[in-house]
Design an enzyme around this catalytic site. Structure first.
Site, PDB file in Angstrom:
ATOM      1  N   VAL A  80      34.350  35.043  30.453  1.00 50.74           N
ATOM      2  CA  VAL A  80      33.625  34.712  31.685  1.00 50.74           C
ATOM      3  C   VAL A  80      32.491  33.747  31.379  1.00 50.74           C
ATOM      4  CG1 VAL A  80      32.295  35.650  33.607  1.00 50.74           C
ATOM      5  CG2 VAL A  80      34.276  36.904  32.735  1.00 50.74           C
ATOM      6  N   GLY A 113      27.443  38.618  29.283  1.00 48.79           N
ATOM      7  CA  GLY A 113      28.754  39.180  29.570  1.00 48.79           C
ATOM      8  C   GLY A 113      29.772  38.734  28.543  1.00 48.79           C
ATOM      9  N   SER A 114      31.025  38.794  28.913  1.00 43.17           N
ATOM     10  CA  SER A 114      32.099  38.476  27.980  1.00 43.17           C
ATOM     11  C   SER A 114      32.174  36.983  27.695  1.00 43.17           C
ATOM     12  CB  SER A 114      33.445  38.941  28.547  1.00 43.17           C
ATOM     13  OG  SER A 114      33.819  38.120  29.655  1.00 43.17           O
ATOM     14  N   GLU A 168      24.553  34.895  26.693  1.00 42.60           N
ATOM     15  CA  GLU A 168      24.674  35.892  25.622  1.00 42.60           C
ATOM     16  C   GLU A 168      26.015  36.572  25.827  1.00 42.60           C
ATOM     17  OE1 GLU A 168      25.152  39.093  23.831  1.00 42.60           O
ATOM     18  OE2 GLU A 168      23.581  39.945  25.098  1.00 42.60           O
ATOM     19  N   CYS A 192      27.688  44.712  23.067  1.00 44.95           N
ATOM     20  CA  CYS A 192      28.068  43.416  22.489  1.00 44.95           C
ATOM     21  C   CYS A 192      27.839  43.371  20.985  1.00 44.95           C
ATOM     22  CB  CYS A 192      27.304  42.287  23.181  1.00 44.95           C
ATOM     23  SG  CYS A 192      25.501  42.443  23.082  1.00 44.95           S
TER      24      CYS A 192
END
Length: 486
Positions: free
Chosen positions: A235, A231-232, A253, A287
């Site tokens: 977070v 995710g980001s 990741e 991403c």
């Protein structure tokens, strides 16, 4: 009629203990696509208990039986491609091309995990004592807390659990609130129908307002032994902090601020096509998407003219239309965020070469800017939308410096017809992944996938995925009696 799905715990579809549900909204129409159970901490406890109870039995299942389940699941997933296309369009605005690629790669993630089931999982060590045998044995860790994002829901949802399950772990999967079906329950159905035993894969969906509480409860449970998050970066920092607080390893990741470098010896037709794909596939919501296209000054004018023309021609609209390239972002709020980045850059002096303007709901046009400077939010901030910046450079050293001028380090593409020159630059770019004579988006299930710096740590893929979700134990066998000093 709107679909409703419950939690998957111990092989059964069960409502949240509170009875609450939450809406899963179609970003293109703004209508409710489905509803799902809204779990709370008590549901997390039940899901972890189911995974913990199933662990010993699953770890004892023969590698060949585990492999067959994963291979059968890959075939089933491909058979259900049309359903996957519908889910990805309805939940996250994914185009048909993107959804079918998700099916293709997710199926191969399952097959690669199946291959890893019987990979060597240990070493014979030299022993200090005569007549002794030393073994370094890799064994499953136990319950894995897995978090799957919405942007590549089939690929990243599958990656969240495939290697852990292949290695003999059990999983509690928390899919994205924006794609709870595609990144969680749909995949769990596939595995269940392929014969995965009850409790090995559990799925806990939740309302967005409860995301932090549910995630923290999952990570904090003492029966959870490792954390797997995609995710980001923002977070990810929170998830990593929670994992560290409980002394649990994590694979993270995270986001990227990726560059596509176009050297002066690049084939221009290939470079334009590659950069367009690398920036705008899935509306830039990958991403690995190229936020920055760095072009050698000798070819910059011609490249930019051709690139902007191609970008301006990309079809926008309904993700269900097979001709659509630029579908909606995951939400209208996300489109407004991207528009604000573009507006900030333009207000501070950047030039919009194509696109820009107010979004239409969740639709934001494919946008190319130039003249972006460090005082603009877009310069360092991840766009995660159909936006890129074109910059020029004069030397290879400058290209490398520009590519490395970010806190992130996920991927990079270097477009050149000189492999030696490209490889020389690739060794100097500080990213976990570099593609020479290709753009920045590339994922193969047998390769080590992951970033450096603020793009995370740990690796997925092949034997690296197995290593991430196993622990090494040292076992000795003495073939003769030892002599002791007392």
């Amino acid at each position: 009629m709107t679909t409703h799905r419950n939690l998957l715990i111990a092989g059964s579809d069960v409502p949240a203990a509170s009875g609450r549900t939450t809406a899963d909204v179609n970003p293109f129409t703004g209508e409710v696509f489905a509803t799902v159970a809204a779990a709370g901490p008590e549901d997390v406890v039940a899901a972890v208990a189911a995974a913990d109870s199933a662990f010993a039995g699953w770890a004892a299942v023969s590698p060949f039986a585990r492999r067959k389940i994963l291979l059968d699941a890959a075939d089933l997933l491909e058979e259900r491609a049309d359903q996957a296309v519908e889910l990805m369009a309805g939940e996250a605005g994914g185009t048909s091309r993107w959804a079918r690629f998700n099916v293709f790669l997710a199926a191969n993630v399952l097959r690669e995990a199946a291959a890893a089931v019987t990979a060597p999982l240990g070493e014979v060590l030299a022993a200090q004592e005569e007549g002794a045998l030393g073994l370094a044995v890799r064994e499953p860790l136990g319950v894995v807390a897995a978090f799957a994002p919405w942007n590549a829901p089939l690929i990243l949802g599958t990656r969240a659990f495939a290697a852990p399950i292949a290695a003999g772990n059990t999983v509690v999967l928390k899919p994205s609130e924006d794609a709870p079906l595609a990144s969680g329950l749909f995949l769990a159905d596939v595995l269940r129908d392929a014969g995965l035993p009850a409790g090995v894969l559990n799925v806990v969906t939740n309302d967005p307002a409860d995301a932090a509480e549910v995630a923290e409860a999952l990570i904090a449970d003492p029966r959870v032994r490792v954390v797997n998050f995609t995710g980001s970066t923002g977070v990810g920092r929170i998830i990593g902090t929670h994992a560290a607080r409980h002394l649990k390893p994590a694979v993270l990741e995270l986001g990227g601020k990726n560059a596509i470098i176009v050297l002066d010896d690049a084939d221009l037709d290939h470079a334009v096509n590659a950069a367009t794909f690398g920036v705008f596939m899935n509306s830039g919501q990958i991403c690995m998407s190229g936020d920055r296209v760095l072009v050698h000054e000798r070819i910059a004018e011609e490249f930019t003219e051709r690139f902007v023309a191609k970008v301006a021609s990309l079809a926008h609209g309904d993700p269900a239309d097979p001709d659509t390239i630029i579908g909606p972002l995951v939400s209208a709020r996300s489109a407004q965020r991207v528009a604000a980045l573009v507006e900030d850059a333009r207000d501070k002096g950047a030039t919009v070469l194509t696109g820009g303007g107010e979004p239409d709901g969740a639709l934001h046009p494919a946008t190319v800017l130039t003249g972006v400077t460090p005082d603009m939010e877009l310069h360092y901030g991840e766009a995660f939308g159909p936006v890129c910046v074109v910059e020029t450079f004069a030397t290879d050293d400058e290209a490398v410096a520009r590519a490395n001028d970010t806190e992130h380090g996920l991927t990079c593409g270097i477009l050149t017809e000189n492999g030696t020159r490209g490889l020389r630059l690739a060794r100097r770019v500080r990213t976990g992944i570099v593609h020479v004579n290709d753009q920045s988006v590339g994922d193969e299930p047998q390769a080590p996938f992951g970033g450096v710096k603020s793009s995370g740590y740990g690796r997925f893929g092949g034997r690296w995925g197995v290593e991430a979700f196993t622990a090494t134990r040292w076992i000795t066998l003495a073939t003769e009696h030892a002599h002791y000093p007392f």
